[in-house]
Design a protein around this motif. Structure first.
Motif, PDB file in Angstrom:
ATOM      1  N   ASP A   1     -12.737   0.083  -2.439  1.00  0.00           N
ATOM      2  CA  ASP A   1     -12.220  -0.853  -1.552  1.00  0.00           C
ATOM      3  C   ASP A   1     -13.375  -1.800  -0.917  1.00  0.00           C
ATOM      4  O   ASP A   1     -13.349  -3.014  -0.588  1.00  0.00           O
ATOM      5  CB  ASP A   1     -11.415  -0.300  -0.290  1.00  0.00           C
ATOM      6  CG  ASP A   1     -10.298   0.382  -1.070  1.00  0.00           C
ATOM      7  OD1 ASP A   1      -9.347  -0.091  -1.433  1.00  0.00           O
ATOM      8  OD2 ASP A   1     -10.329   1.794  -0.830  1.00  0.00           O
ATOM      9  N   LEU A   2     -14.372  -1.260  -0.386  1.00  0.00           N
ATOM     10  CA  LEU A   2     -15.574  -1.929   0.157  1.00  0.00           C
ATOM     11  C   LEU A   2     -15.986  -2.861  -0.961  1.00  0.00           C
ATOM     12  O   LEU A   2     -16.375  -4.136  -0.517  1.00  0.00           O
ATOM     13  CB  LEU A   2     -16.738  -1.213   0.656  1.00  0.00           C
ATOM     14  CG  LEU A   2     -18.020  -1.575   0.971  1.00  0.00           C
ATOM     15  CD1 LEU A   2     -17.930  -2.454   2.097  1.00  0.00           C
ATOM     16  CD2 LEU A   2     -18.881  -0.571   1.338  1.00  0.00           C
TER      17      LEU A   2
ATOM     18  N   PRO B   1      -7.486   1.520   7.553  1.00  0.00           N
ATOM     19  CA  PRO B   1      -7.561   1.215   5.937  1.00  0.00           C
ATOM     20  C   PRO B   1      -6.388  -0.052   5.668  1.00  0.00           C
ATOM     21  O   PRO B   1      -6.574  -0.875   4.867  1.00  0.00           O
ATOM     22  CB  PRO B   1      -7.197   2.274   5.012  1.00  0.00           C
ATOM     23  CG  PRO B   1      -7.791   3.491   5.967  1.00  0.00           C
ATOM     24  CD  PRO B   1      -7.391   2.960   7.541  1.00  0.00           C
TER      25      PRO B   1
ATOM     26  N   TRP C   1     -14.319  -1.963   6.057  1.00  0.00           N
ATOM     27  CA  TRP C   1     -14.505  -0.994   5.043  1.00  0.00           C
ATOM     28  C   TRP C   1     -15.820  -0.285   5.036  1.00  0.00           C
ATOM     29  O   TRP C   1     -15.747   0.824   4.419  1.00  0.00           O
ATOM     30  CB  TRP C   1     -14.260  -1.816   3.533  1.00  0.00           C
ATOM     31  CG  TRP C   1     -12.763  -2.356   3.455  1.00  0.00           C
ATOM     32  CD1 TRP C   1     -12.364  -3.437   2.976  1.00  0.00           C
ATOM     33  CD2 TRP C   1     -11.632  -1.486   3.102  1.00  0.00           C
ATOM     34  NE1 TRP C   1     -11.171  -3.495   2.884  1.00  0.00           N
ATOM     35  CE2 TRP C   1     -10.560  -1.952   2.835  1.00  0.00           C
ATOM     36  CE3 TRP C   1     -11.620   0.016   3.099  1.00  0.00           C
ATOM     37  CZ2 TRP C   1      -9.373  -1.677   2.668  1.00  0.00           C
ATOM     38  CZ3 TRP C   1     -10.152   0.352   3.012  1.00  0.00           C
ATOM     39  CH2 TRP C   1      -9.049  -0.259   2.744  1.00  0.00           C
TER      40      TRP C   1
ATOM     41  N   PHE D   1     -13.282   5.312  -0.075  1.00  0.00           N
ATOM     42  CA  PHE D   1     -13.159   3.682   0.068  1.00  0.00           C
ATOM     43  C   PHE D   1     -14.213   2.981  -0.445  1.00  0.00           C
ATOM     44  O   PHE D   1     -14.199   1.584  -0.186  1.00  0.00           O
ATOM     45  CB  PHE D   1     -13.298   3.743   1.774  1.00  0.00           C
ATOM     46  CG  PHE D   1     -12.038   4.153   2.548  1.00  0.00           C
ATOM     47  CD1 PHE D   1     -10.740   4.004   2.280  1.00  0.00           C
ATOM     48  CD2 PHE D   1     -12.107   5.366   3.265  1.00  0.00           C
ATOM     49  CE1 PHE D   1      -9.624   4.621   2.705  1.00  0.00           C
ATOM     50  CE2 PHE D   1     -10.935   5.838   3.915  1.00  0.00           C
ATOM     51  CZ  PHE D   1      -9.582   5.563   3.647  1.00  0.00           C
TER      52      PHE D   1
ATOM     53  N   HIS E   1      -7.147  -3.690   4.523  1.00  0.00           N
ATOM     54  CA  HIS E   1      -6.429  -4.465   3.513  1.00  0.00           C
ATOM     55  C   HIS E   1      -5.723  -5.550   3.740  1.00  0.00           C
ATOM     56  O   HIS E   1      -5.912  -6.604   2.888  1.00  0.00           O
ATOM     57  CB  HIS E   1      -5.430  -3.234   2.632  1.00  0.00           C
ATOM     58  CG  HIS E   1      -4.806  -3.761   1.426  1.00  0.00           C
ATOM     59  ND1 HIS E   1      -3.613  -4.235   1.539  1.00  0.00           N
ATOM     60  CD2 HIS E   1      -4.938  -3.985   0.103  1.00  0.00           C
ATOM     61  CE1 HIS E   1      -2.986  -4.895   0.389  1.00  0.00           C
ATOM     62  NE2 HIS E   1      -4.084  -4.594  -0.606  1.00  0.00           N
TER      63      HIS E   1
END
Length: 267
Positions: free
Chosen positions: A153-154, A107, A140, A150, A111
Motif C-alpha cells: 500500500d505504501l 488504513p 501508509w 502495508f 486508501h
C-alpha cells in the motif's frame, strides 16, 4: 391506467444490511474484472441502502464511506471525472472522524486518500493533489513501519505521489518516489497478480522519469521489465491483461525496435 404495484412490506434493517454488504462485495468483484459500468450500477444501489442505515446508526458509517470510495473508482474508470471527485472527497470527509476516534480505520482513510489523489491527478489539480498524496504516503509509511502487510500500500501511494510530483515538474522527487515504490513492490510481488500489475505500472512510470533524466539505458530496462511482467500476467489471465500487454509491447517495439518473436518467446 396501469394498476399500481402492490405495496411491499417494510424491509427489516437486518435484511438491508445483508444486501448492502453483498452489493459491496459484488462491486469489488466487478472492479477487479474490469467491468466499471456494472460496478457503478451496483455501487449506486449500495449507496442508496447505506445512506439511511448510516443516518440511523453510526456503526454503518464505515460501510457508507467504503461504498463511496468504490463508487469513485467506478466513475473515474468511466470518465465521470467530477462525480468521481465528489464521491472521493465525501469518502475522505467521512473517514477522517472515524479514523481519529479509532486507529483501526487508519488504513481505510489512507486508501480513501489514494483514491482522492488519483481523481485529482486526472483533473490536474496539482497543488491540492500534492498535499493529499503526501498525506497518504505519510499515513501508509506509519502503518508499514508497524506492520509489513502495508508495504504494498505504501508502494502504491508512492507511485501516485510520483505522478503528482512529475506533473508539478518536480522530476527528481518523482524519480525518487518511483524508485522507492519499485523497491518495495519487488520483494512482495511473487505469486500475487495484483501486486505484479502494480509493479509493472510503476516500472512504466519509472521508465518515463528515467528517460526525462537522460538515463536512457535504465529507462529502456525498466520498460522491458514492465512488459515482461505484463506478458506473464496475460499468459495467466488473458481476459484481464492481454490488452495491456499488447499495448505496452507495441510501445516498447516503437522504442526498442524489437522483433515480435523475441518477446513472444519470453512470455
Amino acid at each position: 391506467h396501469l394498476p399500481r404495484p402492490a405495496r411491499q412490506p417494510p424491509q427489516p434493517r437486518s435484511r438491508k444490511f445483508g444486501l448492502a454488504k453483498a452489493l459491496i462485495n459484488l462491486v469489488v468483484l466487478q472492479i477487479n474484472l474490469g467491468r466499471p459500468q456494472e460496478g457503478l450500477a451496483v455501487t449506486e444501489e449500495a449507496l442508496r441502502l447505506w445512506r439511511p442505515l448510516a443516518a440511523d446508526n453510526p456503526a454503518f458509517r464505515p460501510d457508507l464511506a467504503r461504498a463511496l470510495s468504490a463508487c469513485s473508482v467506478c466513475r473515474r474508470s468511466l470518465g465521470h471525472w467530477q462525480k468521481a471527485l465528489d464521491a472521493a472527497e465525501e469518502a475522505v470527509r467521512r473517514w477522517r472522524p472515524l479514523a481519529a476516534d479509532n486507529p483501526a480505520f487508519e488504513p481505510d482513510l489512507a486508501h480513501a486518500l489514494d483514491v482522492l489523489a488519483a481523481c485529482m491527478n486526472t483533473l490536474e489539480q496539482q497543488l491540492e493533489t500534492s498535499a493529499i498524496a503526501e498525506e497518504s504516503v505519510r499515513r501508509w509509511r506509519s502503518l508499514a513501519a508497524v506492520n509489513s502487510i502495508f508495504q504494498a500500500d505504501l508502494a502504491r501511494a508512492l507511485s501516485n505521489l510520483a505522478i503528482t510530483e512529475h506533473n508539478r515538474s518536480r522530476y527528481q522527487e518523482a524519480l525518487a518516489s518511483a524508485e522507492e515504490s519499485v523497491g518495495l513492490l519487488q520483494p512482495v510481488a511473487t505469486g500475487n497478480h495484483d501486486i505484479q500489475n502494480d509493479l509493472a505500472n510503476t516500472l512504466l512510470g519509472l521508465s518515463d522519469y528515467l528517460g526525462h533524466a537522460g538515463r536512457r539505458d535504465e529507462s529502456l530496462t525498466a520498460k522491458r521489465d514492465a512488459v515482461r511482467i505484463f506478458g506473464a500476467l496475460a499468459h495467466a489471465e488473458p481476459d484481464l491483461y492481454q490488452e495491456t500487454y499488447q499495448r505496452t509491447l507495441a510501445e516498447l517495439r516503437r522504442t526498442d525496435d524489437l522483433r515480435e518473436d523475441h518477446w513472444t518467446s519470453e512470455q
